[in-house]
Design a protein around this motif. Structure first.
Motif, PDB file in Angstrom:
ATOM      1  N   UNK A 121     161.301 134.676  49.518  1.00  0.00           N
ATOM      2  CA  UNK A 121     162.341 135.691  49.389  1.00  0.00           C
ATOM      3  C   UNK A 121     162.010 136.656  48.249  1.00  0.00           C
ATOM      4  N   UNK A 122     161.509 136.122  47.148  1.00  0.00           N
ATOM      5  CA  UNK A 122     161.089 136.985  46.038  1.00  0.00           C
ATOM      6  C   UNK A 122     159.966 137.920  46.480  1.00  0.00           C
ATOM      7  N   UNK A 123     158.998 137.359  47.172  1.00  0.00           N
ATOM      8  CA  UNK A 123     157.912 138.205  47.678  1.00  0.00           C
ATOM      9  C   UNK A 123     158.444 139.302  48.581  1.00  0.00           C
ATOM     10  N   UNK A 124     159.444 138.949  49.386  1.00  0.00           N
ATOM     11  CA  UNK A 124     160.013 139.929  50.314  1.00  0.00           C
ATOM     12  C   UNK A 124     160.668 141.078  49.557  1.00  0.00           C
ATOM     13  N   UNK A 125     161.357 140.792  48.468  1.00  0.00           N
ATOM     14  CA  UNK A 125     162.028 141.885  47.740  1.00  0.00           C
ATOM     15  C   UNK A 125     160.997 142.750  47.004  1.00  0.00           C
ATOM     16  N   UNK A 126     159.931 142.123  46.525  1.00  0.00           N
ATOM     17  CA  UNK A 126     158.865 142.911  45.889  1.00  0.00           C
ATOM     18  C   UNK A 126     158.238 143.861  46.914  1.00  0.00           C
ATOM     19  N   UNK A 127     157.908 143.317  48.077  1.00  0.00           N
ATOM     20  CA  UNK A 127     157.353 144.146  49.149  1.00  0.00           C
ATOM     21  C   UNK A 127     158.325 145.263  49.528  1.00  0.00           C
ATOM     22  N   UNK A 128     159.615 144.891  49.605  1.00  0.00           N
ATOM     23  CA  UNK A 128     160.638 145.870  49.973  1.00  0.00           C
ATOM     24  C   UNK A 128     160.620 147.056  49.009  1.00  0.00           C
ATOM     25  N   UNK A 129     160.528 146.766  47.712  1.00  0.00           N
ATOM     26  CA  UNK A 129     160.495 147.842  46.717  1.00  0.00           C
ATOM     27  C   UNK A 129     159.277 148.739  46.941  1.00  0.00           C
ATOM     28  N   UNK A 130     158.114 148.132  47.164  1.00  0.00           N
ATOM     29  CA  UNK A 130     156.899 148.919  47.412  1.00  0.00           C
ATOM     30  C   UNK A 130     157.059 149.794  48.646  1.00  0.00           C
ATOM     31  N   UNK A 131     157.588 149.202  49.728  1.00  0.00           N
ATOM     32  CA  UNK A 131     157.760 149.951  50.972  1.00  0.00           C
ATOM     33  C   UNK A 131     158.574 151.214  50.747  1.00  0.00           C
ATOM     34  N   UNK A 132     159.544 151.130  49.850  1.00  0.00           N
ATOM     35  CA  UNK A 132     160.424 152.271  49.632  1.00  0.00           C
ATOM     36  C   UNK A 132     159.948 153.114  48.454  1.00  0.00           C
ATOM     37  N   UNK A 133     158.726 152.853  48.000  1.00  0.00           N
ATOM     38  CA  UNK A 133     158.139 153.691  46.945  1.00  0.00           C
ATOM     39  C   UNK A 133     158.653 153.406  45.548  1.00  0.00           C
TER      40      UNK A 133
END
Length: 643
Positions: free
Chosen positions: A174-186
């Motif tokens: 889940x932590x990895x997912x939120x980190x990825x999410x932030x990157x995806x949105x710049x």
DNA sequence: CTAGGGTTAG
């Protein structure tokens, strides 16, 4: 459990290919095992998840199952969510909802939400979120994790964050997912913050950072994280190689690839495609051959993506013969990318007829071309002057394959007409287009005006460009060239003045050559220390011999005729491609082909010089410029002076 | 079963 059931299960455990599975399936049908829920479930799982190209077969099996259970539905939904049409996954889910036998569970939502993320449908995602809520499953850890990535994929970072914040006990994933999410949105800062807040990190968390940084073009940050990582795995190396190759840092990509092996690790298919992509872009033929050797030895030539990348590398390194060989003999299996790459390869080398033939062959084997295939084939037609065939293909795309043309397809058509001198047709085509023309479309027409010396139309086109993209240096240069070839020197001066006034700088031209597996880069009048002197000395000797034996006369106005000119009064004699060729002639052994990669288009004078060199020195020169290949041999060029 | 790497065109 009877003996045939046991046999079937153990056979399925060993099943590796679709053909294998079909045999086992025949056995199951004969022994009436096909409706055994456990066995049917196994069949589906293999088709949908484990085996390549088996999804369609799995769908057919599914249709024959009288009342599929949740696991079977989920397996189908899962397979479809990663397919080319993830929408089908949601449709399968809806079928499950309508059936009386099964109700969705947490897996159903995890997979369908992934599907919604894959085709970026916020609408679908929100509806699924609501349904998960109704089933009391929205708080399930897996479902929530997928919600985080779905919202991020759809651009809703706030909803993604909310889905994450509502988790009381997020795990690493889940932590990895939120980190990825932030990157995806710049949101780089948000990603870093989350990464630092993580109570636990495994290697994957670091890999997420590497991927995020490289995708954002932050290569130095990626490198720093890579060095900081306590343990690196194959994914870390692959991410770095692919990331650097993608952003034009070829040497670094090569370096990481070598280093990976020095660390005692083996290249995998991703690092191989990454390094091959770097070879293709840099025109590093020799390095590409080494990678090819490794592929053969380690058995990677059977993997489609890797051999596709190899085919592309050979084509982009100027060796269309090797590309052809890879396509015809090395690939046991081909996919749409293989066919399209081969067509693009033919197109770059001016083999329009071969590209069209290959297109028909592709249709004959029953493969459906996609939008990119059509761009390649139209590009091939326009570069070979095949107007009729081009129109036919365009018509086929819209009428037979029902593919809606994108702006790039329209661009190819404008090029097709314009390049052939049908400027009126090209202009009318733009006016009739159902979508708004962009700067690239007008620029294509401007290029055609330049080839065919049409000042009036060029001025009209330039007006459009001044509105859409006023500071593009290439457009100004092109217009000034058109004035120059038609003798309108006052206008030339005016364009140049406006360029200086508005501080528009033209893109500097560079050329690269590979000697002894090292790449050397030259820019106008400059090159690496110790090398540039050698290049100049050889160039002087060459020019003298060309004048005496080849009757070479430098074109007085040719500085102004440059397509993307690198002017300054004596600049022609110092053009990067001439320096690179001279250096290659000084260093490479007799009989080897001189291969140059240039970032801009070859200038007219350099083109003439290379034709003469190929004749006087009896050698072959291959130049890859910005849009195509020039093969110089016996005094002429494969582009037939049409570029 | 949820998170991380990929080849084709412009």
């Amino acid at each position: 459990m009877n003996s045939s059931e046991q046999l079937c299960i153990s056979l399925l455990r060993e099943c590796k290919t679709l053909n294998n599975l079909k045999q086992i399936h025949a056995f199951a049908l004969k022994t009436r095992l096909e409706n055994d829920p456990f066995i049917a479930g196994k069949f589906l799982l293999l088709c949908a998840v484990s085996l390549a190209d088996a999804l369609d077969y799995g769908r057919r099996i599914f249709l024959h199952i009288p009342s599929p259970d949740v696991f079977m539905y989920n397996t189908l939904v899962r397979g479809l969510s990663e397919s080319e049409s993830p929408q089908q996954s949601v449709i399968a889910y809806i079928k499950m909802r309508r059936s009386s036998t099964s109700q969705p569970d947490s897996f159903s939502f995890a997979f369908t939400l992934k599907a919604a993320a894959n085709y970026k449908s916020l609408n679908t995602g929100v509806q699924l979120h609501c349904q998960a809520l109704n089933h009391g499953l929205d708080t399930h850890l897996f479902v929530r994790t997928t919600l985080v990535s779905m919202y991020a994929e759809c651009g809703c970072i706030n909803s993604a964050r909310k889905a994450f914040d509502e988790l009381s006990q997020p795990n690493v994933v889940a932590w990895n997912a939120i980190v990825t999410a932030c990157f995806r949105c710049g949101d780089l800062k948000g990603a870093e913050l989350a990464f630092n807040q993580m109570p636990f990190r495994n290697m994957t968390s670091w890999n997420v950072m590497l991927a995020g940084y490289t995708k954002a073009g932050e290569l130095e940050l990626a490198r720093r994280s890579f060095l900081e990582m306590p343990v690196k795995d194959a994914v870390s190396w692959s991410t770095l190689i692919v990331g650097f190759a993608h952003h034009g840092s070829f040497y670094e990509a090569f370096g990481f690839f070598r280093e990976l092996q020095r660390f005692g690790m083996r290249p995998n298919e991703v690092s191989l495609t990454g390094v091959l992509s770097a070879c293709a872009q840099a025109g590093a033929f020799e390095f590409g051959k080494i990678v090819h050797g490794y592929m053969e030895k380690a058995g990677f030539n059977r993997i489609i993506s890797v051999s596709n990348a190899l085919l592309d590398t050979y084509a982009k390194c100027g060796n269309i013969g090797m590309a052809r060989l890879v396509f015809a003999w090395m690939m046991e299996k081909k996919n749409i990318v293989s066919w399209t790459s081969m067509m693009a390869g033919f197109a770059m080398h001016g083999f329009g007829k071969e590209a069209v033939e290959l297109f028909h062959e592709m249709e004959d084997v029953g493969l459906r071309p996609d939008g990119i295939t059509f761009i390649s084939i139209l590009y091939a037609c326009s570069h070979a002057g095949l107007i009729e065939q081009g129109c036919e293909v365009f018509h086929k795309m819209t009428e037979v394959y029902k593919i809606e043309p994108s702006i790039e397809h329209y661009g190819c058509m404008v090029d097709l007409f314009g390049r052939a001198g049908l400027l009126k047709e090209a202009y009318e085509f733009i006016i009739r287009m159902p979508i708004e023309p962009n700067a690239i479309i007008w620029r294509t027409l401007l290029g055609a005006c330049s080839i065919h010396k049409n000042v009036r139309l060029a001025e009209r086109v330039k007006e459009q460009l001044s509105e859409l993209d006023p500071d593009n240096s290439g457009d100004h240069v092109l217009l000034s060239n058109i004035y120059a070839v038609t003798g309108k020197w006052k206008d030339v001066a005016a364009v140049r003045r406006s360029m200086t006034d508005r501080r528009i700088k033209k893109t500097p031209g560079w050329s690269m050559i590979e000697v002894d597996k090292v790449m050397y880069t030259f820019v106008v009048g400059e090159g690496p220390n110790g090398v540039i002197e050698e290049a100049y000395e050889k160039l002087g000797e060459i020019m003298l011999r060309l004048k005496v034996e080849g009757g070479y006369i430098p074109e007085i106005g040719s500085v102004l005729h440059d397509i993307e000119e690198e002017e300054k009064e004596d600049a022609v004699s110092r053009h990067s491609e001439k320096l690179a060729v001279a250096f290659g002639m000084a260093r490479l052994c007799q009989g080897s082909i001189i291969r140059i990669v240039k970032n801009l288009r070859v200038c007219k004078d350099c083109h003439t010089v290379m034709k003469l060199i190929s004749e006087v020195y009896k050698l072959e020169i291959v130049v890859r410029d910005r849009s195509r290949f020039h093969s110089f041999k016996d005094g002429s060029c494969s582009c037939r002076d049409f570029w």
